[in-house]
Every structure is written in C-alpha cells, then in structure tokens.
Write a protein that holds these residues in place. Structure first.
Motif, PDB file in Angstrom:
ATOM      1  N   MET A  52       0.825  -1.212   0.000  1.00 41.58           N
ATOM      2  CA  MET A  52       0.000   0.000   0.000  1.00 41.58           C
ATOM      3  C   MET A  52       0.861   1.265   0.000  1.00 41.58           C
ATOM      4  N   GLU A  53       1.965   1.207   0.749  1.00 41.17           N
ATOM      5  CA  GLU A  53       2.853   2.373   0.788  1.00 41.17           C
ATOM      6  C   GLU A  53       3.522   2.587  -0.579  1.00 41.17           C
ATOM      7  N   ALA A  54       3.686   1.484  -1.307  1.00 38.74           N
ATOM      8  CA  ALA A  54       4.375   1.575  -2.604  1.00 38.74           C
ATOM      9  C   ALA A  54       3.394   1.616  -3.767  1.00 38.74           C
ATOM     10  N   ARG A  55       2.108   1.779  -3.488  1.00 34.80           N
ATOM     11  CA  ARG A  55       1.094   1.544  -4.532  1.00 34.80           C
ATOM     12  C   ARG A  55       1.237   2.450  -5.760  1.00 34.80           C
ATOM     13  N   PHE A  56       1.655   3.706  -5.562  1.00 32.59           N
ATOM     14  CA  PHE A  56       1.743   4.599  -6.728  1.00 32.59           C
ATOM     15  C   PHE A  56       2.892   4.168  -7.642  1.00 32.59           C
ATOM     16  N   SER A  57       3.998   3.779  -7.037  1.00 26.61           N
ATOM     17  CA  SER A  57       5.130   3.302  -7.845  1.00 26.61           C
ATOM     18  C   SER A  57       4.782   1.966  -8.495  1.00 26.61           C
ATOM     19  N   LEU A  58       4.021   1.126  -7.756  1.00 28.00           N
ATOM     20  CA  LEU A  58       3.624  -0.165  -8.316  1.00 28.00           C
ATOM     21  C   LEU A  58       2.737   0.042  -9.544  1.00 28.00           C
ATOM     22  N   LEU A  59       1.815   0.982  -9.423  1.00 25.36           N
ATOM     23  CA  LEU A  59       0.910   1.260 -10.535  1.00 25.36           C
ATOM     24  C   LEU A  59       1.701   1.771 -11.739  1.00 25.36           C
ATOM     25  N   ALA A  60       2.720   2.596 -11.456  1.00 28.27           N
ATOM     26  CA  ALA A  60       3.563   3.101 -12.550  1.00 28.27           C
ATOM     27  C   ALA A  60       4.262   1.930 -13.247  1.00 28.27           C
ATOM     28  N   GLY A  61       4.691   0.936 -12.458  1.00 29.57           N
ATOM     29  CA  GLY A  61       5.339  -0.246 -13.031  1.00 29.57           C
ATOM     30  C   GLY A  61       4.380  -1.051 -13.889  1.00 29.57           C
ATOM     31  N   ILE A  62       3.144  -1.164 -13.412  1.00 24.12           N
ATOM     32  CA  ILE A  62       2.137  -1.921 -14.167  1.00 24.12           C
ATOM     33  C   ILE A  62       1.807  -1.187 -15.480  1.00 24.12           C
ATOM     34  N   ILE A  63       1.763   0.142 -15.404  1.00 27.81           N
ATOM     35  CA  ILE A  63       1.512   0.929 -16.624  1.00 27.81           C
ATOM     36  C   ILE A  63       2.652   0.711 -17.623  1.00 27.81           C
ATOM     37  N   ALA A  64       3.881   0.697 -17.109  1.00 26.87           N
ATOM     38  CA  ALA A  64       5.041   0.476 -17.990  1.00 26.87           C
ATOM     39  C   ALA A  64       4.959  -0.917 -18.625  1.00 26.87           C
ATOM     40  N   GLY A  65       4.530  -1.903 -17.836  1.00 28.27           N
ATOM     41  CA  GLY A  65       4.374  -3.268 -18.361  1.00 28.27           C
ATOM     42  C   GLY A  65       3.318  -3.325 -19.437  1.00 28.27           C
ATOM     43  N   PHE A  66       2.224  -2.620 -19.199  1.00 29.51           N
ATOM     44  CA  PHE A  66       1.150  -2.576 -20.202  1.00 29.51           C
ATOM     45  C   PHE A  66       1.648  -1.901 -21.484  1.00 29.51           C
ATOM     46  N   GLY A  67       2.422  -0.824 -21.307  1.00 25.02           N
ATOM     47  CA  GLY A  67       2.971  -0.113 -22.459  1.00 25.02           C
ATOM     48  C   GLY A  67       3.856  -1.015 -23.311  1.00 25.02           C
ATOM     49  N   ARG A  68       4.639  -1.831 -22.609  1.00 25.41           N
ATOM     50  CA  ARG A  68       5.526  -2.765 -23.317  1.00 25.41           C
ATOM     51  C   ARG A  68       4.689  -3.811 -24.081  1.00 25.41           C
ATOM     52  N   ALA A  69       3.625  -4.297 -23.425  1.00 25.35           N
ATOM     53  CA  ALA A  69       2.809  -5.355 -24.041  1.00 25.35           C
ATOM     54  C   ALA A  69       2.065  -4.840 -25.268  1.00 25.35           C
ATOM     55  N   ILE A  70       1.452  -3.674 -25.145  1.00 25.27           N
ATOM     56  CA  ILE A  70       0.595  -3.216 -26.254  1.00 25.27           C
ATOM     57  C   ILE A  70       1.412  -2.697 -27.435  1.00 25.27           C
TER      58      ILE A  70
END
Lengths: 111, 232
Positions: free
Chosen positions: B150-168
């Motif tokens: 939870m404390e890292a959630r914003f950075s985690l979300l940024a990582g997930i966005i980067a992963g999505f960017g790579r996939a699409i």
C-alpha cells in the motif's frame, strides 16, 4: 537495570544479536517487572535500539530466549502477535502511513 | 508534413467509421495486452516483492539478470517461444502457435521483468519505518506485506503501466507467435506492420495514431486512478 525476578513480565535469557556477524547485543539475563519504569543508557552503537526492538518483538534475537509472564515467546506461528498487540512502542522518528488519519489511528485495531 | 496531417485525419475517420475489422483489431490488442499485463502483475509483483524485501545469497546476481531481461528484444522472445510451441517442439502438443494464447504468452514474458523490476524498486523505496511501525502496532506477516504494498502503490501502478505499455506496443513476438491472422490474432502493431509492407503507409500511420490514442486513454485512466488513490 533491574535483575532477576520470578514475577517478571518480560524476561530475556542469554540473548545475543548480530548484524553481519558482529555482536551488537549480549545479555545473559534481564527481567522487566510490572509497574516499574526502566531507563536504558549507553553510547551510540551500544545496542539500545536493538534491545528495544527485540523487547518489543519487532525482530527475533540471533540467539537466546524471551519469556512473557513466564512462558517462552514463539516467533513463528506462536504467541508473538498476541503479546505484541498488548505492547506499544513509539519510534524515535514517528511514521504516518500514506492513508487517511482514520486509517493511521485504526491501524493497530486491524487483524 | 502533409501526409502526417492526412494520416491523423484518416485516424479520426477510422475512429468514427465504426469499422468492424478496425474495432476488432483494437479490441483484440487491448484484450491481449490487458490479459498479459494482469498475468505479469500476478507473477511480477510477488517476485519483485520477495526480491526487494528479502536478503538472500545471490540477490545482486538475480537483480542483474532481472535488469537484463527488461531489455529483451521482442523478436528474441518470439523466437524462443516459437521454438517451444512449434509443432515438433517440446510444447508443440499444446497447439498454441498462431493462437491468441501464444500472443498473450509472448507479451506476458515481455511485461514480467518490467513489472518485477519496478516492484523491486518500489518496495525498496518504502521507508523502513513503515515496517517497524506496522510491526510495533501488532501487524502480522500478511498485514506487513499489505502495508508495504500500500505504501508503494503509486510506484507499483507506474510499473504496471510500464508493463502494459511494453505489451501493447510490441510487434515482434505478436507477429511470430500469432501469425497476424485476420480476425483472430491480428493486433494494432501487426496490422501497422502489414499495411506498411503493403505500401499503405497512410493507413498504417492512421492505425499508429489510433494506437497512440488508445495508450494515451489508458494512461489517463491509470493517472485518474492514481490521483483518486492519493486523495482517498
């Protein structure tokens, strides 16, 4: 520090703690009795914070045993959580979780 | 410059054309990428969390390998997976080659290291006092884990966005593993590659704008979620 006491609320026996192989804490016996106020004094690096962290069950000692009201404290799947929830520790530098005020206040009430 | 404007106009036209094939390609791209990102999150976040929070022998070596995997060329992934899934290969019996599942697997392999590595950075950046405070308030292992996340959630979300960017945005493995089959495995990127190779540069560019618009919309959505999380 007060030594020995059969009615000790918290007792440390042969407790040592090491960081990267270096011994920072070595206590043969320490008893904390109910209703008494204790002070821990020592120079920087003498292990005060480590001692308090171990006493507050934030981390297990490298060796030795802690007793709560006479019973040994088990860290894995044991009595630690239950005992810890009856303790409180104020950190030198307090931390607020990145959530609401309510979330911070109610944190300790959650299971 | 004129062709860029023309392509942009075509892109707008495509959006409002409601063409079944175009929207099918867009829907497929989103479905494949979101599925791959979801799977990569399910595996990558726990891997990143463990690597980021635990101390163990060989950790720095493992981090080096994980960092290297972030730079994996998509074609290499396509090639390796092709070698696994082709008919005579060890996993050939699964009959996955040239199927949507193969494209998703390829995108999953590409997103996983990104999400795992950024999770490592996110959890390592959490203030150590958060863990101490949580433990001192009687948090068990699960609660401490949840608190760190939870404390890292914003950075985690940024990582997930980067992963999505790579996939699409990847094309190499989607082409090799999916085969660019119309109405089945064709995605935005493979369609762009096909149209450009056919000389339909304008149409390819229009699809490119459409892809950018889609990624932009997804990022706005993620950003909105981040902002909402910050306010709550």
């Amino acid at each position: 520090m007060s030594e020995i006491g059969h009615t000790a609320q918290l007792e440390l026996r042969n407790v040592t703690h090491r960081y990267d192989g270096k011994v920072v804490l070595d206590i043969s016996r320490l008893s904390i009795e109910r209703g008494k106020i204790y002070g821990v004094l020592g120079p920087n690096g003498s292990g005060k914070t480590t001692l308090l962290s171990i006493m507050n069950l934030l981390m297990p000692p490298t060796s030795g045993q802690l007793f709560f009201e006479g019973g040994p404290i088990q860290y894995e799947g044991g009595s630690r959580l239950e005992i810890q929830r009856s303790m409180a520790m104020t950190l030198q530098s307090p931390y607020l979780f990145n959530t609401t005020v309510e979330g911070n206040i109610a944190y300790g009430l959650r299971d | 410059m004129e062709y860029l404007l023309e392509a942009f106009g075509d892109c707008i036209g495509l959006i409002f054309s409601l063409d079944r094939e175009i929207y099918g390609i867009v829907g497929r791209s989103l479905a494949f990428s979101l599925t791959a990102t979801l799977l990569a999150t399910l595996f990558g976040v726990p891997i990143g969390f463990l690597v980021g929070t635990k101390r163990f022998r060989g950790k720095s070596g493992l981090l080096t390998v994980m960092n290297t995997l972030m730079a994996l060329p998509t074609v290499v992934i396509g090639l390796l997976a092709y070698g696994l899934f082709s008919r005579r290969a060890p996993l050939g019996f699964l009959d996955l080659l040239f199927s949507p599942a193969a494209v998703i697997i390829g995108e999953f392999i590409l997103s996983l290291p990104i999400i795992a590595n950024l999770t490592v950075s996110a959890v390592q950046a959490v203030d150590p006092r958060a863990v101490l405070t949580a433990k001192s308030l009687g948090a068990g292992r699960t609660m401490v884990t949840w608190t760190i996340l939870m404390e890292a959630r914003f950075s985690l979300l940024a990582g997930i966005i980067a992963g999505f960017g790579r996939a699409i945005s990847e094309v190499g493995s989607a082409m090799m593993l999916g085969g660019n089959i119309r109405f089945y495995t064709r995605t935005m990127t493979t369609a762009i590659a096909l149209e450009t190779s056919k000389g339909e540069f304008g149409f390819g560019l229009a699809l490119g704008f459409f892809l950018l618009l889609m990624v932009f919309s997804m990022n706005i959505l993620f950003h909105f979620l981040q902002m909402k999380g910050r306010r709550s």
